[in-house]
Design an enzyme around this catalytic site. Structure first.
Site, PDB file in Angstrom:
ATOM      1  N   LEU A 189      29.858   2.874   9.714  1.00 56.95           N
ATOM      2  CA  LEU A 189      28.972   3.667   8.865  1.00 56.95           C
ATOM      3  C   LEU A 189      29.449   3.743   7.414  1.00 56.95           C
ATOM      4  O   LEU A 189      30.542   4.221   7.136  1.00 56.95           O
ATOM      5  CB  LEU A 189      28.819   5.074   9.439  1.00 56.95           C
ATOM      6  CG  LEU A 189      27.865   6.019   8.683  1.00 56.95           C
ATOM      7  CD1 LEU A 189      26.474   5.420   8.568  1.00 56.95           C
ATOM      8  CD2 LEU A 189      27.816   7.370   9.372  1.00 56.95           C
ATOM      9  N   HIS A 190      28.586   3.287   6.504  1.00 52.90           N
ATOM     10  CA  HIS A 190      28.912   3.315   5.079  1.00 52.90           C
ATOM     11  C   HIS A 190      27.632   3.249   4.259  1.00 52.90           C
ATOM     12  O   HIS A 190      26.583   2.824   4.731  1.00 52.90           O
ATOM     13  CB  HIS A 190      29.816   2.137   4.704  1.00 52.90           C
ATOM     14  CG  HIS A 190      29.176   0.794   4.873  1.00 52.90           C
ATOM     15  ND1 HIS A 190      28.968   0.197   6.108  1.00 52.90           N
ATOM     16  CD2 HIS A 190      28.667  -0.095   3.967  1.00 52.90           C
ATOM     17  CE1 HIS A 190      28.388  -0.968   5.962  1.00 52.90           C
ATOM     18  NE2 HIS A 190      28.178  -1.177   4.664  1.00 52.90           N
ATOM     19  N   LEU A 191      27.737   3.690   3.008  1.00 52.61           N
ATOM     20  CA  LEU A 191      26.640   3.609   2.046  1.00 52.61           C
ATOM     21  C   LEU A 191      27.135   2.909   0.791  1.00 52.61           C
ATOM     22  O   LEU A 191      28.333   2.919   0.495  1.00 52.61           O
ATOM     23  CB  LEU A 191      26.123   5.011   1.692  1.00 52.61           C
ATOM     24  CG  LEU A 191      25.646   5.865   2.860  1.00 52.61           C
ATOM     25  CD1 LEU A 191      26.641   6.986   3.136  1.00 52.61           C
ATOM     26  CD2 LEU A 191      24.266   6.447   2.601  1.00 52.61           C
TER      27      LEU A 191
END
Length: 261
Positions: A189-191
């Site tokens: 999970l990353h942005l």
């Protein structure tokens, strides 16, 4: 140990309506830019961001087009992705395996600790360089990094993205998310976030109101929904966005999220 950037709800001010051009820098922007520039000077990227061609495509929508050859040739090989809800695989690359020099700082909200079964739990959220940058200041925000979530949006991740937007006072600051099967290359999970000093059609494009805070994008070449932040209420908005994102994930619909002013 990574430098900490502490903040509270009082720091979530965003772009001031009194600023003429909206391209000012907050404490968050100044730290991000200073750390990013230093990492570039120290050679922690796969290439120098000095040969990116940008053009505005003529027409009503004035799309911003960029040619970044090194992004295509020198980035990390994407993981093999087959479905949107692919499980996290600890044997694959994840962001706990990066070099310490790639960590810019840790986001630490003053009231971010939550009480669960009598225990104080702290979510560690890191801001790291994207070693294959698209634009100036291109970073990755990794919320709750030690939970090893797959690339599926959580409400906490969305809330963190909204808060980063409000920590910045620069109108060109953008935050984005790619789901698996929608250009995500790492299943952790990353942005993404970066600075883009060009106006985008999506910033002010027409929408159709559907219900509550939900709108439909009606003038874009692909289907999509739009939300607008009201009164800096990131809790309610993150919950609404998560409902849509969760529905898309559950039904194996690849999707992107883009936050802009």
């Amino acid at each position: 140990m990574a430098e900490s950037f502490p903040y509270s709800d009082e720091d979530l001010k965003g772009v001031s309506s009194t600023e003429i051009d909206g391209y000012q820098n907050s404490k968050f922007d100044l730290l991000l830019r200073q750390k990013w520039d230093q990492a570039m000077r120290d050679g922690h990227f796969r290439y120098q961001l000095d040969k990116v061609e940008t053009k505005i495509i003529p027409g009503k929508k004035k799309y911003v087009a960029q040619l970044n050859v090194k992004r295509a040739t020198e980035r990390r090989k994407p993981q093999e992705i087959t479905i949107v809800k692919q499980q996290f695989d600890a044997k694959q690359f994840n962001f706990t395996k990066i070099k310490s020099e790639e960590i810019l700082f840790e986001l630490e909200k003053v009231a971010s600790n939550s009480l669960c079964n009598g225990e104080n739990l702290k979510r560690r959220t890191l801001v790291i360089v994207n070693v294959s940058p698209l634009e100036y200041g291109h970073i990755l925000i990794v919320p709750d990094i030690d939970a090893f979530f797959p690339q599926i949006l959580t409400q906490f991740a969305i809330k963190t993205a909204l808060e980063c937007m409000l920590l910045s006072s620069h109108r060109g600051f953008k935050v984005g998310f790619n789901s698996l099967c929608a250009f995500a290359s790492v299943n952790h999970l990353h942005l993404h976030a970066y600075y883009l000093e060009h106006d985008l059609f999506v910033d002010t494009c027409p929408v159709t109101h559907l219900k509550g805070s939900l709108y439909e994008l009606t003038a874009m070449p692909c289907p999509g929904f739009a939300f607008q932040l009201q009164n800096r209420n990131t809790e309610d908005l993150s919950r609404d966005i998560h409902k849509v994102a969760d529905y898309l994930s559950e039904h194996e619909v690849a999707h992107n999220m883009f936050l802009t002013y």
